[in-house]
Design an enzyme around this catalytic site. Sequence first.
Site, PDB file in Angstrom:
ATOM      1  N   ASN A   1       0.876  -1.179   0.000  1.00 35.63           N
ATOM      2  CA  ASN A   1       0.000   0.000   0.000  1.00 35.63           C
ATOM      3  C   ASN A   1       0.911   1.227   0.000  1.00 35.63           C
ATOM      4  O   ASN A   1       1.467   1.586   1.036  1.00 35.63           O
ATOM      5  CB  ASN A   1      -0.898  -0.027   1.243  1.00 35.63           C
ATOM      6  CG  ASN A   1      -1.736   1.230   1.359  1.00 35.63           C
ATOM      7  OD1 ASN A   1      -1.828   2.025   0.420  1.00 35.63           O
ATOM      8  ND2 ASN A   1      -2.354   1.431   2.519  1.00 35.63           N
ATOM      9  N   TRP A   2       1.064   1.813  -1.164  1.00 35.28           N
ATOM     10  CA  TRP A   2       1.998   2.949  -1.294  1.00 35.28           C
ATOM     11  C   TRP A   2       1.440   4.222  -0.665  1.00 35.28           C
ATOM     12  O   TRP A   2       2.157   5.195  -0.514  1.00 35.28           O
ATOM     13  CB  TRP A   2       2.317   3.201  -2.768  1.00 35.28           C
ATOM     14  CG  TRP A   2       3.102   2.125  -3.441  1.00 35.28           C
ATOM     15  CD1 TRP A   2       3.545   0.951  -2.898  1.00 35.28           C
ATOM     16  CD2 TRP A   2       3.554   2.116  -4.810  1.00 35.28           C
ATOM     17  NE1 TRP A   2       4.227   0.213  -3.835  1.00 35.28           N
ATOM     18  CE2 TRP A   2       4.249   0.899  -5.022  1.00 35.28           C
ATOM     19  CE3 TRP A   2       3.429   2.999  -5.881  1.00 35.28           C
ATOM     20  CZ2 TRP A   2       4.832   0.566  -6.244  1.00 35.28           C
ATOM     21  CZ3 TRP A   2       3.992   2.672  -7.110  1.00 35.28           C
ATOM     22  CH2 TRP A   2       4.685   1.462  -7.286  1.00 35.28           C
ATOM     23  N   LYS A   3       0.152   4.220  -0.374  1.00 36.47           N
ATOM     24  CA  LYS A   3      -0.520   5.412   0.179  1.00 36.47           C
ATOM     25  C   LYS A   3      -0.268   6.623  -0.721  1.00 36.47           C
ATOM     26  O   LYS A   3      -0.147   6.468  -1.936  1.00 36.47           O
ATOM     27  CB  LYS A   3      -0.057   5.664   1.622  1.00 36.47           C
ATOM     28  CG  LYS A   3      -0.146   4.432   2.499  1.00 36.47           C
ATOM     29  CD  LYS A   3      -0.045   4.744   3.962  1.00 36.47           C
ATOM     30  CE  LYS A   3      -0.003   3.447   4.745  1.00 36.47           C
ATOM     31  NZ  LYS A   3      -0.157   3.638   6.162  1.00 36.47           N
TER      32      LYS A   3
ATOM     33  N   HIS B   1      -9.606   1.078   4.509  1.00 38.30           N
ATOM     34  CA  HIS B   1      -8.372   1.323   5.262  1.00 38.30           C
ATOM     35  C   HIS B   1      -8.682   2.283   6.417  1.00 38.30           C
ATOM     36  O   HIS B   1      -9.482   3.211   6.266  1.00 38.30           O
ATOM     37  CB  HIS B   1      -7.299   1.924   4.342  1.00 38.30           C
ATOM     38  CG  HIS B   1      -5.941   1.921   4.967  1.00 38.30           C
ATOM     39  ND1 HIS B   1      -5.577   2.844   5.925  1.00 38.30           N
ATOM     40  CD2 HIS B   1      -4.884   1.096   4.812  1.00 38.30           C
ATOM     41  CE1 HIS B   1      -4.337   2.580   6.323  1.00 38.30           C
ATOM     42  NE2 HIS B   1      -3.898   1.523   5.667  1.00 38.30           N
TER      43      HIS B   1
ATOM     44  N   GLU C   1      -7.144   4.686   7.610  1.00 33.33           N
ATOM     45  CA  GLU C   1      -6.907   6.112   7.312  1.00 33.33           C
ATOM     46  C   GLU C   1      -8.100   6.703   6.576  1.00 33.33           C
ATOM     47  O   GLU C   1      -8.449   7.872   6.782  1.00 33.33           O
ATOM     48  CB  GLU C   1      -5.603   6.262   6.507  1.00 33.33           C
ATOM     49  CG  GLU C   1      -4.388   6.014   7.395  1.00 33.33           C
ATOM     50  CD  GLU C   1      -3.144   5.526   6.672  1.00 33.33           C
ATOM     51  OE1 GLU C   1      -3.088   5.600   5.439  1.00 33.33           O
ATOM     52  OE2 GLU C   1      -2.219   5.061   7.367  1.00 33.33           O
TER      53      GLU C   1
ATOM     54  N   GLU D   1      -5.736  -5.005  10.263  1.00 35.17           N
ATOM     55  CA  GLU D   1      -4.716  -3.981  10.496  1.00 35.17           C
ATOM     56  C   GLU D   1      -5.016  -3.232  11.796  1.00 35.17           C
ATOM     57  O   GLU D   1      -5.827  -2.281  11.799  1.00 35.17           O
ATOM     58  CB  GLU D   1      -4.716  -2.970   9.343  1.00 35.17           C
ATOM     59  CG  GLU D   1      -4.411  -3.578   8.004  1.00 35.17           C
ATOM     60  CD  GLU D   1      -3.767  -2.551   7.077  1.00 35.17           C
ATOM     61  OE1 GLU D   1      -2.665  -2.827   6.594  1.00 35.17           O
ATOM     62  OE2 GLU D   1      -4.346  -1.479   6.884  1.00 35.17           O
TER      63      GLU D   1
ATOM     64  N   GLY E   1       2.029   2.224  10.704  1.00 34.87           N
ATOM     65  CA  GLY E   1       2.977   3.324  10.566  1.00 34.87           C
ATOM     66  C   GLY E   1       3.642   3.738  11.865  1.00 34.87           C
ATOM     67  O   GLY E   1       4.305   4.774  11.936  1.00 34.87           O
TER      68      GLY E   1
ATOM     69  N   SER F   1       3.044  -2.133  10.428  1.00 33.63           N
ATOM     70  CA  SER F   1       4.496  -2.158  10.679  1.00 33.63           C
ATOM     71  C   SER F   1       5.116  -3.524  10.403  1.00 33.63           C
ATOM     72  O   SER F   1       6.086  -3.911  11.060  1.00 33.63           O
ATOM     73  CB  SER F   1       4.808  -1.679  12.104  1.00 33.63           C
ATOM     74  OG  SER F   1       4.368  -0.344  12.272  1.00 33.63           O
TER      75      SER F   1
ATOM     76  N   GLY G   1       2.629  -1.227   4.285  1.00 28.97           N
ATOM     77  CA  GLY G   1       2.711   0.199   3.971  1.00 28.97           C
ATOM     78  C   GLY G   1       4.147   0.611   3.707  1.00 28.97           C
ATOM     79  O   GLY G   1       4.716   0.376   2.643  1.00 28.97           O
ATOM     80  N   GLY G   2       4.770   1.216   4.725  1.00 27.38           N
ATOM     81  CA  GLY G   2       6.115   1.786   4.587  1.00 27.38           C
ATOM     82  C   GLY G   2       7.119   0.874   3.896  1.00 27.38           C
ATOM     83  O   GLY G   2       7.852   1.309   2.997  1.00 27.38           O
TER      84      GLY G   2
HETATM   85  C1  PEP Z   1      -1.018   0.138   5.966  1.00 30.50           C
HETATM   86  O1  PEP Z   1      -1.231   1.325   6.009  1.00 30.50           O
HETATM   87  O2  PEP Z   1      -1.772  -0.614   5.322  1.00 30.50           O
HETATM   88  C2  PEP Z   1       0.153  -0.365   6.692  1.00 30.50           C
HETATM   89  C3  PEP Z   1       0.150  -1.614   7.060  1.00 30.50           C
HETATM   90  O3  PEP Z   1       1.136   0.526   6.947  1.00 30.50           O
HETATM   91  P1  PEP Z   1       2.562   0.227   7.651  1.00 30.50           P
HETATM   92  O4  PEP Z   1       3.058  -1.068   7.084  1.00 30.50           O
HETATM   93  O5  PEP Z   1       3.418   1.386   7.248  1.00 30.50           O
HETATM   94  O6  PEP Z   1       2.305   0.149   9.102  1.00 30.50           O
END
Ligand code: PEP
Length: 252
Positions: free
Chosen positions: A9-11, A97, A99, A169, A175, A215, A236-237
């Site tokens: 997920n590049w956001k 998601h 967010e 999640e 994050g 994470s 994500g990251g």
């Molecule tokens: C996400 O936003 O879907 C996610 C899992 O982010 P991160 O891996 O950065 O915690």
Amino acid sequence: MRKKVVAGNWKCNTTLQEGVELAIAVNQLVAEKGAKDVVVVLGTPFTHLTSVISAIDSKRIGVAAQNCAAEAKGAFTGEVSASMVKSTGAEYVILGHSERREYYGETSEILNKKLALALENSLTPIYCCGEALAIRNAGTQNEYVINQLKETVFQLSAEDFKKIIIAYEPIWAIGTGVTATTEQAQEMHKALREAVAEKFGQEIANETSILYGGSCNAKNANELFANPDVDGGLIGGASLKAEDFIQIINAY
Ligand code: PEP
């Protein structure tokens, strides 16, 4: 056997050029050494979908939008519909998601409209669920997350539910660098699978891919994915670095 899935997920990250470069790098690593039995998905910004799809081998990598509109079409300035997403060649859409729930007010009612449109347009929804820290601290996380499913994907027919990928999640892990422990992840995934079995039967529950997100990175993916009910990750990251992402893809 249910699919193992690692989805990035590049956001709201990368310019178009940076995104294409990243996709090319991931594509090369997947071709060279990617685990063959893992479905790899890149969740890119809308603006990148077509170019990323042209840059990758679509037999090895799928592409996801990170959202779609709750309406099919019309006077909804700035929205991108499920049919538009589908017309780019994308096969997946990330929905619900945290967010989007938190910053854009996405309720179960809105998500049900999005889910219906995604499915009508033959997109595979990657449906996100998860609890905030206060709910985890109160010990009511299982009921909370199962209720998120009851209000949305459990309203679908069994035929449609079978097309869904679930991503658990925990919001407190997204994050933040704090990851659910392997026990916490397994406990929740098992509870979700049991809830799916109760609603749709054991056979469908056994076939449902439930991903962990929060994470997850090249160091901890191995341990998290070793859990019997964790079928991969929404990343994500760590999906923004091709070298990290390939390690996660190969973490089984
Ligand atoms: C996400 O936003 O879907 C996610 C899992 O982010 P991160 O891996 O950065 O915690």
